[in-house]
Design an enzyme around this catalytic site. Structure first.
Site, PDB file in Angstrom:
ATOM      1  N   ASN A  57      42.374  36.908  37.530  1.00 15.89           N
ATOM      2  CA  ASN A  57      43.806  36.812  37.817  1.00 15.89           C
ATOM      3  C   ASN A  57      44.351  35.621  37.022  1.00 15.89           C
ATOM      4  O   ASN A  57      43.589  34.912  36.347  1.00 15.89           O
ATOM      5  CB  ASN A  57      44.080  36.686  39.315  1.00 15.89           C
ATOM      6  CG  ASN A  57      43.393  35.486  39.957  1.00 15.89           C
ATOM      7  OD1 ASN A  57      43.270  34.421  39.344  1.00 15.89           O
ATOM      8  ND2 ASN A  57      42.949  35.637  41.194  1.00 15.89           N
TER       9      ASN A  57
ATOM     10  N   ASP B 131      38.949  43.658  43.586  1.00 19.87           N
ATOM     11  CA  ASP B 131      37.764  44.512  43.680  1.00 19.87           C
ATOM     12  C   ASP B 131      38.105  45.943  43.287  1.00 19.87           C
ATOM     13  O   ASP B 131      37.314  46.631  42.634  1.00 19.87           O
ATOM     14  CB  ASP B 131      37.205  44.499  45.107  1.00 19.87           C
ATOM     15  CG  ASP B 131      36.641  43.142  45.505  1.00 19.87           C
ATOM     16  OD1 ASP B 131      36.303  42.355  44.609  1.00 19.87           O
ATOM     17  OD2 ASP B 131      36.541  42.869  46.710  1.00 19.87           O
TER      18      ASP B 131
ATOM     19  N   LYS C 295      45.502  32.681  37.835  1.00 19.31           N
ATOM     20  CA  LYS C 295      44.960  31.379  38.245  1.00 19.31           C
ATOM     21  C   LYS C 295      43.538  31.191  37.688  1.00 19.31           C
ATOM     22  O   LYS C 295      43.213  30.131  37.138  1.00 19.31           O
ATOM     23  CB  LYS C 295      44.956  31.278  39.767  1.00 19.31           C
ATOM     24  CG  LYS C 295      44.441  29.955  40.322  1.00 19.31           C
ATOM     25  CD  LYS C 295      44.595  29.936  41.842  1.00 19.31           C
ATOM     26  CE  LYS C 295      44.144  28.608  42.447  1.00 19.31           C
ATOM     27  NZ  LYS C 295      42.690  28.424  42.354  1.00 19.31           N
ATOM     28  N   GLU C 296      42.692  32.213  37.833  1.00 23.86           N
ATOM     29  CA  GLU C 296      41.321  32.122  37.329  1.00 23.86           C
ATOM     30  C   GLU C 296      41.290  31.980  35.815  1.00 23.86           C
ATOM     31  O   GLU C 296      40.434  31.281  35.265  1.00 23.86           O
ATOM     32  CB  GLU C 296      40.537  33.370  37.753  1.00 23.86           C
ATOM     33  CG  GLU C 296      40.249  33.440  39.246  1.00 23.86           C
ATOM     34  CD  GLU C 296      39.769  34.803  39.700  1.00 23.86           C
ATOM     35  OE1 GLU C 296      39.176  34.891  40.796  1.00 23.86           O
ATOM     36  OE2 GLU C 296      40.011  35.794  38.982  1.00 23.86           O
TER      37      GLU C 296
END
Length: 329
Positions: A208, A281, A210-211
């Protein structure tokens, strides 16, 4: 969408059935304790929760495997559980959902990861974690790789689901990727920050926003141009075939390897968002399965985006069915 185009996507989805996919990564037991509150404890300023309902589901890599099973695939989970009741419950839950648990390894010296959520009046009061974040020990790691090499002989795709609990380490990350490349099967990664830069030469990574920023050690920026530059940088740094950055309400952006990287942004499809739990997921499950069926990267990303839109419109950790995906096409 034209009928011909819809038929194309429907054909891909129909071919999900029976595809063998390995899910390797950190598995956990999610426990939800739900109840009501009518008073504050006399022992401390905290609510007293009267338990009315209790549920257990598979979390982490386990939820990825369940997503695949719901889609008609034949997922095999490869992870480590403890020799405890939590591990027994988790294993039983996965079997009931149609997940092959024969490659699970039991470690007598390690607890099964568990997250207990106490929910009162639809509000989470507290979460209790039981886990070890230590790397799995060499003998257990060796047994896991032995199981992987056996399972990959008939697999059509591999998901590496990293939740930072020690299942995936430097050596087995590299070995798994090399084996997948040699067999020419897609290997897709849902990353955590600690191992972010170790996933080189993969088919796709699905961070995402942020990651993606944290994985590259960069301060986050919100403008679209910055996201485009970030995606290209990750693509080049990892020498990956593609990077798919999920961007919440802004959809997702796919970066494909090339002399001049191809960038495709796919708009979010959810009309209402109730809960984003488990959406990542779902994305990596559908993406990997579509690639295993021969879909192109843009087509696989498009279908996974549709599936994510279904999941976020549901409460709790949810999944998308084949019928639901076809309907939103």
């Amino acid at each position: 969408m034209q009928n011909k185009e819809k038929r194309h996507f429907t054909d891909i989805i129909d071919s999900f059935k029976g595809k063998e996919i390995i899910v390797i990564g950190d598995i956990m037991l999610d426990q939800f304790v739900k109840g009501s509150v009518s008073r504050i404890s006399p022992e401390a300023p905290v609510p007293v929760v009267y338990v009315e309902e209790e549920d257990f589901i598979a979390g982490g890599a386990g939820n990825v495997a369940v997503n695949l099973a719901v889609l008609g695939a034949k997922p095999k989970i490869l992870s480590v559980i403890g020799k405890d009741l939590k591990g027994t419950i988790l294993k039983g839950y996965l079997k009931d959902k149609g997940v092959d648990v024969s490659a699970l390894v039991t470690d007598d010296n390690r607890p099964t990861t568990q997250k207990v959520r106490i929910i009162a009046e639809r509000q989470q009061v507290v979460r209790v974690d039981r886990e070890s974040k230590e790397r799995i020990c060499p003998p257990i790691a060796k047994e896991c790789m032995k199981n992987f090499k056996k399972a990959v002989k008939t697999a059509k795709g591999v998901v590496m689901s990293d939740y930072g609990k020690g299942m995936l380490s430097d050596h087995n990350i590299e070995e798994i990727i090399n084996i997948c490349r040699a067999k020419n099967i897609p290997v897709c990664v849902d990353p955590k920050i600690d191992n972010f830069l170790k996933y080189k030469r993969i088919t796709c990574m699905t961070p995402n926003t942020k990651e993606a920023w944290e994985g590259m050690g960069l301060p986050p920026k919100k403008d679209n141009a910055a996201i485009i530059n970030l995606g290209k940088k990750i693509l080049k740094t990892l020498d990956a075939e593609s990077i798919l950055i999920t961007r919440s309400a802004e959809g997702m952006t796919l970066f494909e390897k090339g002399a001049k990287p191809k960038v495709t942004t796919i708009k979010a499809t959810a009309k209402e968002v109730y809960d984003v739990t488990g959406a990542g997921d779902t994305v990596i499950s559908v993406l990997t399965l579509a690639l295993a069926c021969g879909a192109s990267l843009p087509d696989a990303a498009y279908i996974s985006n549709k599936a994510a839109g279904i999941v976020v419109a549901k409460l709790g950790t949810a999944t998308a069915t084949v019928e639901e995906i076809k309907e939103v096409l």
